[in-house]
Design an enzyme around this catalytic site. Structure first.
Site, PDB file in Angstrom:
ATOM      1  N   LYS A 114       0.819  -1.224   0.000  1.00 55.93           N
ATOM      2  CA  LYS A 114       0.000   0.000   0.000  1.00 55.93           C
ATOM      3  C   LYS A 114       0.845   1.263   0.000  1.00 55.93           C
ATOM      4  O   LYS A 114       0.448   2.256  -0.598  1.00 55.93           O
ATOM      5  CB  LYS A 114      -1.038  -0.015   1.120  1.00 55.93           C
ATOM      6  CG  LYS A 114      -0.491  -0.094   2.503  1.00 55.93           C
ATOM      7  CD  LYS A 114      -1.654  -0.309   3.462  1.00 55.93           C
ATOM      8  CE  LYS A 114      -1.251  -0.483   4.899  1.00 55.93           C
ATOM      9  NZ  LYS A 114       0.116  -0.354   5.318  1.00 55.93           N
ATOM     10  N   ARG A 166      -5.748   2.420  12.458  1.00 58.09           N
ATOM     11  CA  ARG A 166      -5.369   1.025  12.674  1.00 58.09           C
ATOM     12  C   ARG A 166      -6.211   0.372  13.759  1.00 58.09           C
ATOM     13  O   ARG A 166      -6.090  -0.830  13.976  1.00 58.09           O
ATOM     14  CB  ARG A 166      -3.915   0.953  13.106  1.00 58.09           C
ATOM     15  CG  ARG A 166      -2.915   0.660  11.989  1.00 58.09           C
ATOM     16  CD  ARG A 166      -1.542   0.710  12.600  1.00 58.09           C
ATOM     17  NE  ARG A 166      -0.529  -0.046  11.927  1.00 58.09           N
ATOM     18  CZ  ARG A 166       0.283   0.437  10.995  1.00 58.09           C
ATOM     19  NH1 ARG A 166       0.130   1.655  10.551  1.00 58.09           N
ATOM     20  NH2 ARG A 166       1.243  -0.317  10.500  1.00 58.09           N
ATOM     21  N   ARG A 209       3.130  -7.743  14.090  1.00 55.10           N
ATOM     22  CA  ARG A 209       2.328  -6.760  13.361  1.00 55.10           C
ATOM     23  C   ARG A 209       1.181  -7.420  12.604  1.00 55.10           C
ATOM     24  O   ARG A 209       0.094  -6.863  12.506  1.00 55.10           O
ATOM     25  CB  ARG A 209       3.193  -5.991  12.371  1.00 55.10           C
ATOM     26  CG  ARG A 209       4.079  -5.001  13.048  1.00 55.10           C
ATOM     27  CD  ARG A 209       4.594  -3.973  12.075  1.00 55.10           C
ATOM     28  NE  ARG A 209       5.750  -3.328  12.646  1.00 55.10           N
ATOM     29  CZ  ARG A 209       6.992  -3.673  12.357  1.00 55.10           C
ATOM     30  NH1 ARG A 209       7.239  -4.608  11.466  1.00 55.10           N
ATOM     31  NH2 ARG A 209       7.978  -3.059  12.950  1.00 55.10           N
ATOM     32  N   ARG A 237      11.954  -6.179   1.957  1.00 55.65           N
ATOM     33  CA  ARG A 237      11.993  -4.729   2.147  1.00 55.65           C
ATOM     34  C   ARG A 237      12.947  -4.352   3.285  1.00 55.65           C
ATOM     35  O   ARG A 237      13.688  -3.371   3.186  1.00 55.65           O
ATOM     36  CB  ARG A 237      10.588  -4.210   2.452  1.00 55.65           C
ATOM     37  CG  ARG A 237      10.570  -2.702   2.640  1.00 55.65           C
ATOM     38  CD  ARG A 237       9.192  -2.196   2.926  1.00 55.65           C
ATOM     39  NE  ARG A 237       8.739  -2.599   4.239  1.00 55.65           N
ATOM     40  CZ  ARG A 237       7.544  -2.317   4.730  1.00 55.65           C
ATOM     41  NH1 ARG A 237       6.667  -1.679   3.990  1.00 55.65           N
ATOM     42  NH2 ARG A 237       7.200  -2.676   5.934  1.00 55.65           N
ATOM     43  N   ARG A 244      15.446  -1.360   7.195  1.00 58.47           N
ATOM     44  CA  ARG A 244      14.499  -0.949   8.242  1.00 58.47           C
ATOM     45  C   ARG A 244      14.658  -1.812   9.481  1.00 58.47           C
ATOM     46  O   ARG A 244      14.282  -2.976   9.526  1.00 58.47           O
ATOM     47  CB  ARG A 244      13.071  -1.010   7.707  1.00 58.47           C
ATOM     48  CG  ARG A 244      12.800   0.272   6.973  1.00 58.47           C
ATOM     49  CD  ARG A 244      11.459   0.432   6.406  1.00 58.47           C
ATOM     50  NE  ARG A 244      10.348  -0.020   7.203  1.00 58.47           N
ATOM     51  CZ  ARG A 244       9.102   0.207   6.829  1.00 58.47           C
ATOM     52  NH1 ARG A 244       8.854   0.871   5.738  1.00 58.47           N
ATOM     53  NH2 ARG A 244       8.105  -0.223   7.552  1.00 58.47           N
TER      54      ARG A 244
HETATM   55  P1  AMP Z   1       3.951   1.282   9.003  1.00 59.70           P
HETATM   56  O1  AMP Z   1       5.137   1.881   8.336  1.00 59.70           O
HETATM   57  O2  AMP Z   1       2.646   1.894   8.624  1.00 59.70           O
HETATM   58  O3  AMP Z   1       3.901  -0.199   8.873  1.00 59.70           O
HETATM   59  O4  AMP Z   1       4.109   1.596  10.576  1.00 59.70           O
HETATM   60  C1  AMP Z   1       5.237   1.189  11.327  1.00 59.70           C
HETATM   61  C2  AMP Z   1       4.910   1.159  12.798  1.00 59.70           C
HETATM   62  O5  AMP Z   1       4.482   2.458  13.230  1.00 59.70           O
HETATM   63  C3  AMP Z   1       3.753   0.246  13.200  1.00 59.70           C
HETATM   64  O6  AMP Z   1       4.174  -1.074  13.387  1.00 59.70           O
HETATM   65  C4  AMP Z   1       3.296   0.883  14.502  1.00 59.70           C
HETATM   66  O7  AMP Z   1       4.158   0.572  15.580  1.00 59.70           O
HETATM   67  C5  AMP Z   1       3.452   2.347  14.216  1.00 59.70           C
HETATM   68  N1  AMP Z   1       2.223   2.940  13.648  1.00 59.70           N
HETATM   69  C6  AMP Z   1       2.051   3.476  12.403  1.00 59.70           C
HETATM   70  N2  AMP Z   1       0.804   3.942  12.243  1.00 59.70           N
HETATM   71  C7  AMP Z   1       0.160   3.700  13.414  1.00 59.70           C
HETATM   72  C8  AMP Z   1      -1.159   3.923  13.875  1.00 59.70           C
HETATM   73  N3  AMP Z   1      -2.105   4.487  13.085  1.00 59.70           N
HETATM   74  N4  AMP Z   1      -1.468   3.535  15.143  1.00 59.70           N
HETATM   75  C9  AMP Z   1      -0.562   2.976  15.943  1.00 59.70           C
HETATM   76  N5  AMP Z   1       0.701   2.725  15.570  1.00 59.70           N
HETATM   77  C10 AMP Z   1       1.072   3.075  14.321  1.00 59.70           C
END
Ligand code: AMP
Length: 194
Positions: free
Chosen positions: A13, A88, A145, A128, A134
């Site tokens: 996404k 989320r 996750r 990735r 990362r």
């Molecule tokens: P992402 O890059 O979107 O996969 O986000 C990486 C990490 O950021 C996630 O595993 C969460 O720990 C945190 N995170 C990102 N967006 C949110 C959200 N809307 N609510 C809570 N934690 C978030």
């Protein structure tokens, strides 16, 4: 056009959201990117975020809601936005509804990125992690996750189906170009209806 992309990590996404930004000129609001930037700060919040992000757990709703309220109140989102990584949880989805109501706006379309094969997702995330370096993408954090996605985030698809009826399923297990083609077609029909 106000677009929400929903889907598990590794479903592509973020890649598609960037393409939407490049093609339609709307800002890409990626909460994960915002948090990773904040994590680098040598402050109590930075250190707290590092611990949460590395574990794969979610950052607390109150902080996330403040962050999004702030971001969506900025003028560059007026022509539209593509929201990636938020909401989320159900509490975040409800807060977003309230915020959009206040701003007099709504989500035009919710894309649900579907990748039926979990192994496929895990492989994409490990790839990735290696490519982008990362540090938060460890195998344990990835597993955690996905569990959290199933429990907290997947129910939001049903929520948007019921409250908006604007969910469009995307076959995300195909090439970047094929997936983007599907998205464009769908955005064209959303535009035609507007
Ligand atoms: P992402 O890059 O979107 O996969 O986000 C990486 C990490 O950021 C996630 O595993 C969460 O720990 C945190 N995170 C990102 N967006 C949110 C959200 N809307 N609510 C809570 N934690 C978030």
């Amino acid at each position: 056009m106000n677009i929400l992309v929903l889907g598990p990590q590794g479903s592509g996404k973020g890649t598609q959201a960037k393409k939407i930004k490049a093609t339609y000129g709307v800002p890409h609001i990626a909460t994960g990117d915002m948090l990773r930037e904040m994590r680098e700060l040598d402050t109590p919040l930075g250190r707290e975020l590092k611990a949460v992000l590395d574990s794969g757990e979610l950052v607390n709703d109150a902080l996330m809601i403040d962050l999004i309220r702030d971001r969506l109140s900025r003028g560059d989102t007026l022509p539209g936005f593509v929201l990636d990584g938020f909401p989320r949880t159900m509490a975040q989805a409800e807060a977003l509804d309230e915020l959009l109501r206040e701003l007099g706006r709504d989500l035009d379309v919710v894309f649900e990125f579907q990748v039926p094969d979990r192994q496929d997702l895990i492989a994409r995330m490990l790839k990735r992690a290696a490519e982008e370096g990362r540090a938060d993408d460890t195998p344990d954090a990835i597993r955690r996750r996905l569990e959290i996605y199933d429990r907290e985030t997947a129910p939001l698809v049903e929520y948007y189906r019921t409250t908006r009826g604007n969910v469009v399923g995307i076959h995300a297990d195909r090439s970047v170009e094929d997936v983007f083609h599907e998205i464009r077609q769908s955005l064209e029909s959303v535009e035609a209806r507007a």
